[in-house]
Design an enzyme around this catalytic site. Structure first.
Site, mmCIF file in Angstrom:
data_model
loop_
_atom_site.group_PDB
_atom_site.id
_atom_site.type_symbol
_atom_site.label_atom_id
_atom_site.label_comp_id
_atom_site.label_asym_id
_atom_site.label_seq_id
_atom_site.Cartn_x
_atom_site.Cartn_y
_atom_site.Cartn_z
ATOM 1 C CE LYS A 177 -97.278 -51.535 66.643
ATOM 2 N NZ LYS A 177 -98.403 -51.133 67.540
ATOM 3 C CD GLU A 205 -100.322 -46.032 58.268
ATOM 4 O OE1 GLU A 205 -101.024 -45.531 59.159
ATOM 5 O OE2 GLU A 205 -100.203 -47.268 58.103
ATOM 6 C CG ASN A 230 -100.137 -53.857 69.444
ATOM 7 O OD1 ASN A 230 -99.112 -53.411 68.943
ATOM 8 N ND2 ASN A 230 -101.314 -53.266 69.304
ATOM 9 C CG HIS A 269 -98.859 -49.907 62.135
ATOM 10 N ND1 HIS A 269 -99.814 -49.093 62.688
ATOM 11 C CD2 HIS A 269 -98.843 -49.623 60.799
ATOM 12 C CE1 HIS A 269 -100.344 -48.329 61.732
ATOM 13 N NE2 HIS A 269 -99.764 -48.624 60.582
#
Ligand code: ADP
Ligand code: MG
Length: 140
Positions: free
Chosen positions: A11, A128, A114, A117
């Site tokens: 991220k 995904e 965080n 993913h």
């Protein structure tokens, strides 16, 4: 144990701190192989589509804004029991609750930022992966 593939995203909080390599090392140490990888900037529309399952949640707008705040690295990880193993290596969603030695414990900044993913089940992993990669881009 079946060989599986799962979708991983490093991220924006992690790309910003230049720790993508440190995170990939955690995956590799756990026996997961990076079989596809691309650094990209998500558009708001793409982030909203990816996280559509969370669209009724209070944090949805903030989450999509965070996910577009800088580049991400999208990856396909492959290995035995890869979906569960990746979730284990990532740790709990909130870094404050994550076990020591997990990516989110060691690198996560907050429940939102965080660092990673990971898909949560075989069906979502397949969806995904297809959301980001053509079959020809995945080389195991
Ligand atoms: P996970 O990423 O562990 O599968 P979820 O699917 O529940 O967790 O949530 C997706 C993402 O939304 C989380 O990784 C995190 O970035 C963000 N998020 C989850 N819960 C919250 C929250 N309470 N406040 C802010 N952001 C959150
Ligand atoms: Mg999730």
């Amino acid at each position: 144990m079946p060989v599986e593939r799962t979708l991983s995203i490093i991220k924006p909080d992690a790309t910003r701190r230049n720790i993508t390599g440190a995170i990939v090392a955690r995956f590799e140490e756990a026996g997961l192989r990076v079989v596809a990888q691309r650094r990209t900037q998500l558009t708001l529309a793409k982030a909203q589509q990816f996280y559509a399952v969370h669209k009724e949640r209070a944090f949805f707008d903030d989450l999509c804004s965070f996910m577009t705040s800088g580049p991400v690295v999208v990856q396909v990880l492959e290995g035995e029991d890869a979906i569960a193993k990746n979730r284990e290596v990532m740790g709990a969603t909130n870094p404050a609750n994550a076990d020591e030695g997990t990516i989110r414990h060691d690198f996560g900044e907050s429940v939102e930022a965080n660092s990673v993913h990971g898909s949560d089940a075989p069906e979502t992993a397949a969806e995904e992966i297809a959301f980001f990669f053509a079959g020809t881009e995945i080389v195991g």
